[in-house]
Design an enzyme around this catalytic site. Structure first.
Site, short mmCIF file in Angstrom:
data_model
loop_
_atom_site.label_atom_id
_atom_site.label_comp_id
_atom_site.label_asym_id
_atom_site.label_seq_id
_atom_site.Cartn_x
_atom_site.Cartn_y
_atom_site.Cartn_z
N GLU A 90 39.70 94.79 25.45
CA GLU A 90 39.48 95.74 26.54
C GLU A 90 40.78 96.14 27.21
O GLU A 90 41.69 95.34 27.33
CB GLU A 90 38.66 95.07 27.64
N CYS A 103 45.70 98.09 32.71
CA CYS A 103 45.55 96.64 32.63
C CYS A 103 45.34 96.28 31.16
O CYS A 103 44.34 96.66 30.54
CB CYS A 103 44.34 96.28 33.49
N CYS A 110 40.20 83.86 25.23
CA CYS A 110 41.16 83.15 26.06
C CYS A 110 40.83 81.67 25.98
O CYS A 110 39.67 81.29 25.90
CB CYS A 110 41.04 83.63 27.51
N CYS A 114 38.94 79.57 32.87
CA CYS A 114 38.81 79.56 34.33
C CYS A 114 37.32 79.72 34.66
O CYS A 114 36.61 80.46 33.97
CB CYS A 114 39.63 80.69 34.95
N CYS A 117 35.73 83.35 35.06
CA CYS A 117 36.23 84.45 34.24
C CYS A 117 35.48 84.54 32.91
O CYS A 117 35.32 83.55 32.21
CB CYS A 117 37.73 84.26 33.99
N GLY A 158 42.93 87.37 28.12
CA GLY A 158 43.94 86.47 27.56
C GLY A 158 45.02 86.08 28.55
O GLY A 158 45.08 86.59 29.66
N GLU A 159 45.85 85.16 28.10
CA GLU A 159 46.93 84.65 28.93
C GLU A 159 48.27 85.11 28.33
O GLU A 159 48.65 84.63 27.25
CB GLU A 159 46.84 83.12 28.99
N SER A 190 50.89 88.68 34.56
CA SER A 190 50.04 87.79 35.37
C SER A 190 49.75 86.52 34.58
O SER A 190 49.42 86.57 33.39
CB SER A 190 48.74 88.52 35.71
N LEU A 214 46.39 82.14 41.61
CA LEU A 214 46.37 80.91 42.41
C LEU A 214 44.93 80.46 42.64
O LEU A 214 44.54 79.37 42.27
CB LEU A 214 47.11 81.18 43.73
N HIS A 215 44.17 81.29 43.30
CA HIS A 215 42.73 81.10 43.54
C HIS A 215 42.36 79.94 44.44
O HIS A 215 41.22 79.85 44.91
CB HIS A 215 41.94 81.03 42.22
N ASN A 289 34.02 89.39 41.55
CA ASN A 289 33.20 90.41 40.91
C ASN A 289 32.09 89.68 40.13
O ASN A 289 32.38 89.05 39.11
CB ASN A 289 34.11 91.19 39.95
N CYS A 332 37.70 91.02 34.03
CA CYS A 332 38.12 90.52 32.72
C CYS A 332 36.99 90.12 31.80
O CYS A 332 36.19 89.26 32.13
CB CYS A 332 38.98 89.29 32.90
N1 SAH Z 1 45.43 84.99 32.25
C1 SAH Z 1 46.12 85.79 33.21
C2 SAH Z 1 45.84 87.27 33.09
C3 SAH Z 1 44.39 87.69 32.93
S1 SAH Z 1 43.28 87.56 34.28
C4 SAH Z 1 45.82 85.29 34.61
O1 SAH Z 1 44.90 84.51 34.79
O2 SAH Z 1 46.55 85.67 35.54
C5 SAH Z 1 43.76 88.69 35.47
C6 SAH Z 1 43.15 88.41 36.85
O3 SAH Z 1 41.74 88.75 36.92
C7 SAH Z 1 43.28 86.94 37.20
O4 SAH Z 1 43.80 86.76 38.50
C8 SAH Z 1 41.84 86.48 37.06
O5 SAH Z 1 41.67 85.31 37.75
C9 SAH Z 1 41.06 87.71 37.57
N2 SAH Z 1 39.60 87.68 37.29
C10 SAH Z 1 38.96 87.13 36.26
N3 SAH Z 1 37.60 87.22 36.40
C11 SAH Z 1 37.39 87.86 37.57
C12 SAH Z 1 36.20 88.23 38.29
N4 SAH Z 1 34.99 87.97 37.81
N5 SAH Z 1 36.34 88.87 39.47
C13 SAH Z 1 37.58 89.15 39.97
N6 SAH Z 1 38.72 88.82 39.34
C14 SAH Z 1 38.64 88.18 38.15
#
Ligand code: SAH
Length: 342
Positions: A90, A103, A110, A114, A117, A158-159, A190, A214-215, A289, A332
């Site tokens: 995507e 993006c 991945c 997380c 995600c 992905g990362e 990111s 960070l989260h 989201n 994502c």
């Molecule tokens: N792996 C990398 C890049 C991909 S994710 C990273 O984690 O930074 C890009 C961003 O989208 C991250 O901050 C991730 O935590 C966020 N993201 C993933 N799922 C999401 C969701 N359901 N709602 C809002 N943000 C989300």
């Protein structure tokens, strides 16, 4: 046959030289493919006939196949691409004033899982090749002639730091002056915080921006949300991040998804303000989201207000993002998941 789009400029120079062709042929090819967007060797008219024949016989020029395109009421556009091995990825285009931010995905699936995600729910399949990373930019640009992409964020599936070599190669291609020539400051990588690669990225000093997911500013909570934090703990990550700020002197961004009743209390905000106090940074607060795959809640407006309130009191620089593309599953991995893609 090799895909010419999998070569960085220096690699292509070397490869051509080894086959008896001059190094400058690489720059000519680069400016045709990435500058003039011509994907047919026979049309590269300033290249000798002999060299064009050689290129045709030794390289091909790949493209991505667009499977699906959805547009949100807020203008966000989501592209689902099919790769040569039938994997799907995507790419999301987010218009914001004069900016059009793309993006980009870096992997099929991945491995970091997380807890909020969708990208990792079907596990990890493979790294994207650099042709598939830059291909997302090239394909979307083809559609968007009137609304060109101005910025790139490596925030798709992905990362990026888990596909380090192809990430670095793609950044080289996207910024090379003979082709796309995107400004380095217009690119942001990111990451979940993979410390060894983060250090390598700092050492390379590519000039691109960095964003760290960070989260939570609480180590224990962060480990629950992001299992990778058990391997690369928060305090070590913060040390490396401070190094980045000292050396690169560009403000860093922290991403913080606000999840209802999880990391959205005033106490959580206070921890965040304290953790980031001496760091040259900005925090992006993104309300979660929702997705049918998880039980997490959107934060309530009281939670969002309370959280922002504390951050304001501590003078933390932050933006409260409206989640973009709610109606088209733009978080994502959500579009891939909707189409049942592997
Ligand atoms: N792996 C990398 C890049 C991909 S994710 C990273 O984690 O930074 C890009 C961003 O989208 C991250 O901050 C991730 O935590 C966020 N993201 C993933 N799922 C999401 C969701 N359901 N709602 C809002 N943000 C989300």
């Amino acid at each position: 046959m090799e895909d010419i789009k999998d070569f960085g400029l220096e690699e292509l120079k070397e490869s051509l030289l080894n086959k008896g062709y001059p190094r400058f042929l690489a720059r000519q090819v680069f400016s045709w493919i990435y500058g003039k967007r011509i994907e047919d060797f026979s049309l590269m008219t300033d290249i000798s006939r002999k060299a064009r024949k050689f290129l045709e016989n030794n390289f091909y020029i790949s493209g991505l196949k667009l499977l699906e395109k959805e547009t949100s009421i807020d203008g966000t556009e989501k592209f689902l691409f099919r790769l040569r091995d039938n994997s799907t990825i995507e790419t999301v285009l987010i218009p914001e004033g004069k900016r059009n931010t793309l993006c980009i995905s870096t992997q099929v699936g991945c491995r970091f899982r997380c807890a909020f995600c969708v990208s990792g729910i079907n596990g990890f399949k493979r790294n994207l090749k650099s042709s598939e990373i830059t291909g997302q930019y090239l394909e979307v640009s083809r559609f968007k002639k009137t609304k060109p992409v101005t910025n790139i964020v490596f925030m798709g599936i992905g990362e990026p730091l888990d596909n380090f070599d192809n990430l670095v190669k793609s950044i080289g291609i996207l910024t090379d002056p003979s082709g796309i020539s995107l400004g380095k400051k217009r690119i942001c990588v990111s990451t979940v915080g993979i410390i060894p690669e983060l250090k390598e990225l700092i050492a390379l000093n590519l000039g691109v921006k960095l964003s760290v997911s960070l989260h939570s500013a609480d180590a224990f909570k962060r480990e629950k949300l992001m299992p990778i934090a058990k391997k690369y703990p928060l305090d070590e990550l913060i040390k490396v991040v401070k190094d980045f700020c000292r050396k690169i002197k560009v403000p860093l961004t922290f991403e913080y998804i606000l999840i209802g009743k999880v990391n959205s209390s005033r106490q959580d905000a206070l921890k965040l303000a304290k953790l980031t106090k001496n760091i040259n940074c900005k925090v992006n607060i993104i309300p979660y989201n929702p997705s049918s795959y998880f039980k997490w809640l959107k934060p309530s407006s009281e939670e969002i207000e309370g959280f922002s309130d504390v951050l304001r009191k501590y003078n933390l620089l932050f933006t409260l993002r409206k989640p973009k593309g709610w109606d088209i599953n733009a978080a994502c991995g959500q579009l891939r998941a909707k189409f049942g893609c592997k």
